[in-house]
Design a protein around this motif. Structure first.
Motif, PDB file in Angstrom:
ATOM      1  N   ILE A 124       0.965  -1.334   0.264  1.00  0.00           N
ATOM      2  CA  ILE A 124       0.493   0.253  -0.270  1.00  0.00           C
ATOM      3  C   ILE A 124       1.031   1.668   0.110  1.00  0.00           C
ATOM      4  O   ILE A 124       0.544   2.127  -0.950  1.00  0.00           O
ATOM      5  N   HIS A 125       1.848   1.307   0.805  1.00  0.00           N
ATOM      6  CA  HIS A 125       2.305   2.567   0.535  1.00  0.00           C
ATOM      7  C   HIS A 125       3.800   2.396  -0.286  1.00  0.00           C
ATOM      8  O   HIS A 125       3.627   3.871  -0.458  1.00  0.00           O
ATOM      9  N   HIS A 126       3.547   1.477  -0.982  1.00  0.00           N
ATOM     10  CA  HIS A 126       4.656   1.442  -2.381  1.00  0.00           C
ATOM     11  C   HIS A 126       3.791   2.488  -4.060  1.00  0.00           C
ATOM     12  O   HIS A 126       4.242   2.190  -4.537  1.00  0.00           O
ATOM     13  N   ALA A 127       2.948   1.695  -3.575  1.00  0.00           N
ATOM     14  CA  ALA A 127       1.859   2.275  -4.830  1.00  0.00           C
ATOM     15  C   ALA A 127       1.324   3.456  -4.810  1.00  0.00           C
ATOM     16  O   ALA A 127       1.116   4.125  -6.084  1.00  0.00           O
ATOM     17  N   GLN A 128       1.813   4.397  -4.216  1.00  0.00           N
ATOM     18  CA  GLN A 128       2.042   6.050  -4.569  1.00  0.00           C
ATOM     19  C   GLN A 128       2.814   6.395  -5.643  1.00  0.00           C
ATOM     20  O   GLN A 128       3.818   5.926  -5.224  1.00  0.00           O
ATOM     21  N   GLU A 129       2.261   6.698  -6.518  1.00  0.00           N
ATOM     22  CA  GLU A 129       2.636   7.253  -7.715  1.00  0.00           C
ATOM     23  C   GLU A 129       3.613   9.222  -7.645  1.00  0.00           C
ATOM     24  O   GLU A 129       3.731   9.617  -7.981  1.00  0.00           O
ATOM     25  N   LYS A 130       2.086   9.814  -6.844  1.00  0.00           N
ATOM     26  CA  LYS A 130       2.521  10.741  -6.555  1.00  0.00           C
ATOM     27  C   LYS A 130       2.975  11.191  -4.347  1.00  0.00           C
ATOM     28  O   LYS A 130       2.220  11.358  -3.631  1.00  0.00           O
ATOM     29  N   MET A 131       4.449  11.086  -4.500  1.00  0.00           N
ATOM     30  CA  MET A 131       4.988  11.176  -3.631  1.00  0.00           C
ATOM     31  C   MET A 131       5.052  12.667  -3.252  1.00  0.00           C
ATOM     32  O   MET A 131       6.099  13.371  -3.407  1.00  0.00           O
ATOM     33  N   THR A 132       4.794  12.535  -1.578  1.00  0.00           N
ATOM     34  CA  THR A 132       5.335  13.594  -1.045  1.00  0.00           C
ATOM     35  C   THR A 132       5.553  13.534   0.333  1.00  0.00           C
ATOM     36  O   THR A 132       5.116  12.030   1.109  1.00  0.00           O
ATOM     37  N   PHE A 133       5.579  14.084   1.258  1.00  0.00           N
ATOM     38  CA  PHE A 133       5.962  14.536   3.022  1.00  0.00           C
ATOM     39  C   PHE A 133       4.560  13.141   4.009  1.00  0.00           C
ATOM     40  O   PHE A 133       4.862  12.591   4.921  1.00  0.00           O
ATOM     41  N   TRP A 134       3.335  13.639   3.129  1.00  0.00           N
ATOM     42  CA  TRP A 134       2.474  12.701   3.569  1.00  0.00           C
ATOM     43  C   TRP A 134       2.324  10.837   3.756  1.00  0.00           C
ATOM     44  O   TRP A 134       1.940  11.032   4.333  1.00  0.00           O
ATOM     45  N   THR A 135       3.321  10.888   2.767  1.00  0.00           N
ATOM     46  CA  THR A 135       3.055   9.665   1.883  1.00  0.00           C
ATOM     47  C   THR A 135       3.953   8.651   2.751  1.00  0.00           C
ATOM     48  O   THR A 135       3.245   7.421   3.061  1.00  0.00           O
ATOM     49  N   ASP A 136       4.146   9.089   4.298  1.00  0.00           N
ATOM     50  CA  ASP A 136       5.111   8.421   5.799  1.00  0.00           C
ATOM     51  C   ASP A 136       4.073   8.113   6.154  1.00  0.00           C
ATOM     52  O   ASP A 136       5.093   6.644   6.571  1.00  0.00           O
ATOM     53  N   ASP A 137       3.195   8.247   6.192  1.00  0.00           N
ATOM     54  CA  ASP A 137       1.787   7.198   7.245  1.00  0.00           C
ATOM     55  C   ASP A 137       1.123   6.630   6.399  1.00  0.00           C
ATOM     56  O   ASP A 137       0.510   6.495   6.496  1.00  0.00           O
ATOM     57  N   ARG A 138       1.172   6.312   4.666  1.00  0.00           N
ATOM     58  CA  ARG A 138       0.868   5.425   3.976  1.00  0.00           C
ATOM     59  C   ARG A 138       0.547   4.409   3.990  1.00  0.00           C
ATOM     60  O   ARG A 138       1.344   3.552   3.584  1.00  0.00           O
ATOM     61  N   ASN A 139      -0.153   3.649   5.177  1.00  0.00           N
ATOM     62  CA  ASN A 139       0.310   1.859   5.745  1.00  0.00           C
ATOM     63  C   ASN A 139      -1.267   1.658   5.709  1.00  0.00           C
ATOM     64  O   ASN A 139      -1.923   1.619   6.368  1.00  0.00           O
ATOM     65  N   HIS A 140      -1.558   0.012   5.872  1.00  0.00           N
ATOM     66  CA  HIS A 140      -1.767  -0.282   6.325  1.00  0.00           C
ATOM     67  C   HIS A 140      -2.340  -0.219   7.847  1.00  0.00           C
ATOM     68  O   HIS A 140      -1.045  -0.543   8.682  1.00  0.00           O
ATOM     69  N   VAL A 141      -3.535  -0.590   8.308  1.00  0.00           N
ATOM     70  CA  VAL A 141      -3.138  -0.675   9.447  1.00  0.00           C
ATOM     71  C   VAL A 141      -2.724  -1.949  10.696  1.00  0.00           C
ATOM     72  O   VAL A 141      -2.014  -1.502  11.144  1.00  0.00           O
ATOM     73  N   ILE A 142      -2.716  -2.902  10.007  1.00  0.00           N
ATOM     74  CA  ILE A 142      -1.667  -4.282  10.869  1.00  0.00           C
ATOM     75  C   ILE A 142      -0.425  -3.679  10.723  1.00  0.00           C
ATOM     76  O   ILE A 142       0.132  -3.714  11.589  1.00  0.00           O
ATOM     77  N   ASP A 143      -0.389  -3.164   9.718  1.00  0.00           N
ATOM     78  CA  ASP A 143       0.925  -2.900   9.215  1.00  0.00           C
ATOM     79  C   ASP A 143       1.226  -1.607  10.709  1.00  0.00           C
ATOM     80  O   ASP A 143       2.800  -2.110  11.129  1.00  0.00           O
ATOM     81  N   ASP A 144       1.011  -0.462  10.654  1.00  0.00           N
ATOM     82  CA  ASP A 144       0.812   0.077  11.538  1.00  0.00           C
ATOM     83  C   ASP A 144       1.175  -1.141  13.467  1.00  0.00           C
ATOM     84  O   ASP A 144       2.034  -0.184  13.469  1.00  0.00           O
ATOM     85  N   MET A 145       0.388  -1.361  13.434  1.00  0.00           N
ATOM     86  CA  MET A 145      -0.110  -1.588  14.496  1.00  0.00           C
ATOM     87  C   MET A 145       1.531  -2.895  14.991  1.00  0.00           C
ATOM     88  O   MET A 145       1.914  -2.683  15.578  1.00  0.00           O
ATOM     89  N   ILE A 146       1.472  -3.207  13.742  1.00  0.00           N
ATOM     90  CA  ILE A 146       3.316  -4.238  14.063  1.00  0.00           C
ATOM     91  C   ILE A 146       3.759  -3.338  14.491  1.00  0.00           C
ATOM     92  O   ILE A 146       5.264  -3.893  14.966  1.00  0.00           O
ATOM     93  N   ALA A 147       4.479  -2.018  13.376  1.00  0.00           N
ATOM     94  CA  ALA A 147       5.445  -0.850  13.770  1.00  0.00           C
ATOM     95  C   ALA A 147       5.483  -0.786  15.182  1.00  0.00           C
ATOM     96  O   ALA A 147       6.747  -0.507  15.609  1.00  0.00           O
TER      97      ALA A 147
END
Length: 317
Positions: free
Chosen positions: A165-188
């Motif tokens: 999900i994080h890597h699918a962004q084709e228009k990357m900005t500083f906001w993209t840092d938080d573009r993650n799946h909820v499960i991935d965020d919890m593991i992190a």
């Protein structure tokens, strides 16, 4: 220094709670929720500080020298939604509620075992008189942990199904840092917090470490044509260095430049790409339309589907 910052932050949150939140709870007849509301407000204020600091640093840089300009910024606004949900307390509160019982159980086991987490100061007594050096060493250790978490996200199929999900962004900005799946965020959160607990990071220093790494990660995702030069690129992760990681030829197991703060880990483990003046197009060529242009909910559903598929041993892509 650390104690002064902690006291200032605690004083502000206490003042805000007493002057705004507590009177509102009293007026609504909901004072039984006071403790939970204070925890929520602490999440919110800390997240707001992170968002403000990151925006103040990264937005002027993106306006100054962008790598790309787009007329349609709808997918960027999706990333803004990710950031606000992740940083202003909604998702942290969900994780807190879900994991509170588990956390209490683990804390009980640790107490029963008589384990006291060592600190760098107890392992290296000379650091007791050098708090800034000890603080820097905690960052180095946690950054090494983040390097390996990031690398595993690209090599374990079910984890890549989430991280894609994080890597699918084709228009990357500083906001993209938080573009993650909820499960991935919890593991992190469990990974980072567990490592910090294991090495005994003092509670007063933990929020400062989080902010430093948060700013570094957001800057590295910024849409800005910026490198730190031949030497600087080997000292700190730059937007150019991390953009190579997000390039269309660097998705999945072909990844490179995994470091969050210090590129030395990519140098040691031979995953670094230090080509200068290279700012590739970002995105994952194999990502579905749902991951590229879908909204927050659609991306979460698609990521969950891919995650379950990968767990069953089928290709995640």
């Amino acid at each position: 220094m650390f104690d002064s910052i902690v006291r200032l932050y605690d004083g502000f949150t206490s003042w805000l709670f007493q002057t705004a939140v507590q009177p509102a709870l009293y007026a609504a007849g909901m004072m039984e929720w006071a403790d939970d509301a204070f925890s929520w407000m602490d999440f919110f204020v800390f997240g707001l500080v992170q968002v403000v600091v990151v925006y103040a640093i990264c937005r002027p840089l993106e306006a100054w020298r962008p790598v790309e300009r787009w007329e349609d910024r709808r997918v960027v606004w999706t990333d803004v939604a990710y950031t606000l949900l992740a940083r202003l307390g909604v998702l942290p509160l969900m994780a807190f509620v879900i994991l509170a019982g588990v956390q209490a159980q683990i804390a009980g086991w640790i107490a029963d075992a008589g384990y006291v987490a060592p600190t760098l100061e107890t392992l290296i007594p000379a650091l007791e008189t050098r708090p800034l050096l000890a603080f820097a060493l905690y960052i180095v250790i946690l950054d090494l942990g983040e390097y390996w978490r990031h690398r595993l996200q690209h090599t374990i199929p079910w984890w890549w199904a989430l991280h894609s999900i994080h890597h699918a962004q084709e228009k990357m900005t500083f906001w993209t840092d938080d573009r993650n799946h909820v499960i991935d965020d919890m593991i992190a959160a469990l990974w980072f917090g567990g490592l910090a607990l294991l090495i005994g990071v003092p509670p007063g220093q933990f929020p400062l470490i989080v902010i430093i790494l948060r700013v570094a990660e957001s800057l590295s995702h910024a849409n800005v044509r910026l490198s730190f030069g031949k030497l600087g690129e080997r000292l700190l992760v730059s937007p150019r260095f991390h953009r190579l990681h997000h390039g269309v030829l660097s998705a999945g197991e072909e990844g490179r430049n995994y470091a969050v703060l210090f590129p030395v880990w990519d140098m040691i483990f031979r995953t670094g790409d230090f080509r200068r003046d290279v700012f590739p197009r970002t995105g994952d060529p194999e990502a579905s339309a749902a991951l590229v242009t879908g909204g927050w909910w659609r991306q979460q559903v698609e990521g969950t589907r891919r995650f379950l598929t990968a767990l069953r041993g089928r290709p995640a892509r």
